[in-house]
Design a protein around this motif. Structure first.
Motif, short mmCIF file in Angstrom:
data_model
loop_
_atom_site.label_atom_id
_atom_site.label_comp_id
_atom_site.label_asym_id
_atom_site.label_seq_id
_atom_site.Cartn_x
_atom_site.Cartn_y
_atom_site.Cartn_z
N ASP A 145 51.91 69.60 63.83
CA ASP A 145 52.87 68.05 64.58
C ASP A 145 53.78 68.70 65.01
O ASP A 145 54.49 67.79 66.00
CB ASP A 145 53.93 67.91 63.11
N LEU A 146 54.43 69.98 65.99
CA LEU A 146 55.12 70.31 66.38
C LEU A 146 56.89 69.57 66.18
O LEU A 146 57.12 69.14 66.77
CB LEU A 146 55.02 70.54 68.26
N ARG A 147 57.58 69.44 65.15
CA ARG A 147 58.37 69.11 64.66
C ARG A 147 60.10 69.15 65.13
O ARG A 147 59.81 70.16 65.95
CB ARG A 147 58.95 68.82 63.22
N PRO A 148 60.68 68.07 66.07
CA PRO A 148 61.32 68.09 66.69
C PRO A 148 62.70 69.01 66.22
O PRO A 148 63.73 68.84 66.76
CB PRO A 148 62.00 66.70 67.47
N ASN A 149 62.79 69.27 65.09
CA ASN A 149 64.43 69.64 64.93
C ASN A 149 64.29 70.94 63.54
O ASN A 149 63.56 70.96 62.76
CB ASN A 149 65.27 68.61 64.61
N CYS A 150 65.55 71.59 63.29
CA CYS A 150 65.50 72.19 62.33
C CYS A 150 65.74 72.22 61.56
O CYS A 150 66.96 70.94 61.34
CB CYS A 150 66.19 73.58 62.29
N GLU A 151 65.08 72.25 59.74
CA GLU A 151 65.68 71.20 58.95
C GLU A 151 66.58 71.25 58.29
O GLU A 151 66.99 70.63 57.55
CB GLU A 151 64.25 71.59 57.79
N CYS A 152 67.68 72.42 58.77
CA CYS A 152 68.65 73.11 58.18
C CYS A 152 69.86 72.80 58.76
O CYS A 152 70.83 72.19 58.03
CB CYS A 152 68.34 74.52 57.89
N CYS A 188 69.31 71.72 64.89
CA CYS A 188 68.79 71.12 66.22
C CYS A 188 67.45 71.29 66.77
O CYS A 188 66.72 71.19 66.03
CB CYS A 188 69.31 73.46 66.08
N ASP A 189 67.59 71.26 67.93
CA ASP A 189 66.50 70.99 68.72
C ASP A 189 65.52 72.08 68.92
O ASP A 189 65.76 72.72 69.27
CB ASP A 189 66.82 69.38 70.00
N LEU A 190 64.39 71.51 68.69
CA LEU A 190 63.11 72.84 68.71
C LEU A 190 62.20 72.05 69.29
O LEU A 190 61.23 71.38 68.74
CB LEU A 190 62.62 73.44 67.29
N PRO A 191 62.09 72.04 70.61
CA PRO A 191 61.04 70.98 71.24
C PRO A 191 59.91 72.25 71.57
O PRO A 191 59.79 73.00 70.98
CB PRO A 191 62.16 71.21 73.08
N PRO A 192 58.51 71.20 71.74
CA PRO A 192 57.44 72.04 71.90
C PRO A 192 56.88 73.44 72.03
O PRO A 192 56.63 74.50 71.60
CB PRO A 192 56.50 71.13 72.45
N GLU A 193 58.20 73.56 73.80
CA GLU A 193 57.86 75.50 73.85
C GLU A 193 58.74 76.52 73.58
O GLU A 193 59.14 77.17 74.25
CB GLU A 193 58.38 74.94 75.58
N SER A 194 59.98 75.74 72.40
CA SER A 194 60.65 76.61 72.41
C SER A 194 60.13 77.75 71.69
O SER A 194 59.53 77.51 70.71
CB SER A 194 61.50 75.70 70.94
N PRO A 195 60.34 78.82 71.72
CA PRO A 195 60.12 80.23 71.24
C PRO A 195 61.27 80.24 70.01
O PRO A 195 60.70 81.41 69.07
CB PRO A 195 60.42 81.27 72.13
N GLN A 196 62.23 79.65 69.48
CA GLN A 196 63.29 79.62 68.11
C GLN A 196 62.24 78.90 66.92
O GLN A 196 63.20 79.50 66.27
CB GLN A 196 64.41 79.30 68.69
N ALA A 197 61.02 77.94 67.34
CA ALA A 197 60.27 77.38 66.01
C ALA A 197 60.16 78.71 65.31
O ALA A 197 59.21 78.69 66.16
CB ALA A 197 60.38 76.48 67.14
N MET A 198 60.49 78.17 63.79
CA MET A 198 59.06 79.05 62.92
C MET A 198 58.69 77.83 61.75
O MET A 198 59.88 77.21 61.92
CB MET A 198 60.49 79.08 62.30
N ILE A 199 57.36 78.13 61.36
CA ILE A 199 56.96 77.35 60.44
C ILE A 199 56.63 77.82 59.59
O ILE A 199 55.71 79.09 59.60
CB ILE A 199 55.97 76.49 60.68
N CYS A 200 56.50 77.26 57.78
CA CYS A 200 55.32 78.20 57.21
C CYS A 200 54.06 77.06 57.18
O CYS A 200 53.75 76.46 57.61
CB CYS A 200 56.18 77.62 55.70
N THR A 201 53.77 77.51 55.75
CA THR A 201 52.12 77.63 55.99
C THR A 201 52.34 75.30 55.90
O THR A 201 51.09 75.48 56.23
CB THR A 201 50.99 77.52 54.87
N PHE A 202 53.37 74.91 55.28
CA PHE A 202 53.23 73.27 55.42
C PHE A 202 53.28 72.63 56.35
O PHE A 202 53.48 71.72 56.23
CB PHE A 202 53.56 72.93 53.86
#
Length: 84
Positions: free
Chosen positions: A3-10, A13-27
């Motif tokens: 999906d490349l979700r646009p923000n941190c759930e916590c 903060c914005d997490l654009p598609p090119e953000s190296p700061q975005a972290m995901i779990c298996t879901f």
């Protein structure tokens, strides 16, 4: 496809598609690297899984396969994971 979700759930903060700061779990729960490290201790509060850096979709493919615009935010706040 991710999906490349646009923000941190916590912290929301914005997490654009090119953000190296975005972290995901298996879901595909999506959090920023700072919250994963300092708030969550590397454990997803939704499923109890671990995190990896979200892959960056090549810019040329974003037009055909756009990132999600739906923001997800934990209404109850976030903290260390509960048992899944």
């Amino acid at each position: 496809m991710l999906d490349l979700r646009p923000n941190c759930e916590c912290c929301d903060c914005d997490l654009p598609p090119e953000s190296p700061q975005a972290m995901i779990c298996t879901f595909e729960c999506t959090f920023c690297a700072d919250c994963v490290t300092t708030v969550l201790g590397g454990v997803c509060p939704n499923c109890g899984g671990d995190f990896v850096r979200r892959p960056i979709r090549p810019a040329a493919l974003l037009a055909k396969y756009p990132a999600s615009t739906r923001r997800v935010l934990k209404a109850e706040g976030c903290g260390p994971a509960a048992a899944a």
